[in-house]
Design a protein around this motif. Sequence first.
Motif: not given
Length: 261
Positions: A106-119
């Motif tokens: 997921e890109d939670q802060n919408q900056d174009g870079k992924l910042d979270l992995l849910v495994f």
Amino acid sequence: MASYEVYSHPALIRYKTSVCTKATLFLVVVLCLTYIPPLLVAYRSQGFWIKRSTYEEQPVVRFQYQTLLVAATSTQGEYVAWSTFPQLNNMLGANLRIPAVTVREEDQNQDGKLDLLVFQLQLPLKPNEQVYSIQLLLTFSYQLFESVIDGSSPFASAYDLENIIRTYQDRNLTTVLSCPMPLWTIGRAAAAPFELKAEIRYPVEVIRYPLDKYIQMVGHVCFHIDILLIFLWVFERIQTFVFQNQVLTTVPVPVGKPHMS
């Protein structure tokens, strides 16, 4: 007869005073305020001779979908394992147990870079099996990153966790999973799979780098000169106003003309 200007030049006037006067004290204060503050500003803003500096950057992180799972079961010395490497899975034989895996980035802060992995992983077990410990290896990539696992290797040593971690720690660039909060819940039904859920966040990285002393010296000198010029301009105007308007008593002496006492 009308007159007109044929030539002009600025007149230089010197303002004289004795040593123990307010004008002398004023000059000393002006000199201190002109040269000392720029030095302090340069020091407070950048510091002198910093050996290392840091900056923050949000890394470009991607989950490589490379996984290695080893789970110790209730039977002494027994384990079940699975990986995304076909060569390793072929070596596991009866110890191979294929789980159901779901992954979401997921890109939670919408900056174009992924910042979270849910495994999430569900490992099927036999009714008499219980998991006592688990080792899970997930691989991620930064930009210009080379994988630390040779997935095409036919040798078991290439997938040994001890060798993988040792090789990884010998690299110039490493990452660490910090502040883990594991929670082990018991009470699994006999026919239910072993479930593993993990959330991994990609934080802003603090990059440390050494500074060249020569570059620092040039930068400090230029920065100090820029500030100094501003202070020189300001206090030059203040001195001109004070002495031309005789705010402090001095003796004005035009240059080139004798002074009559």
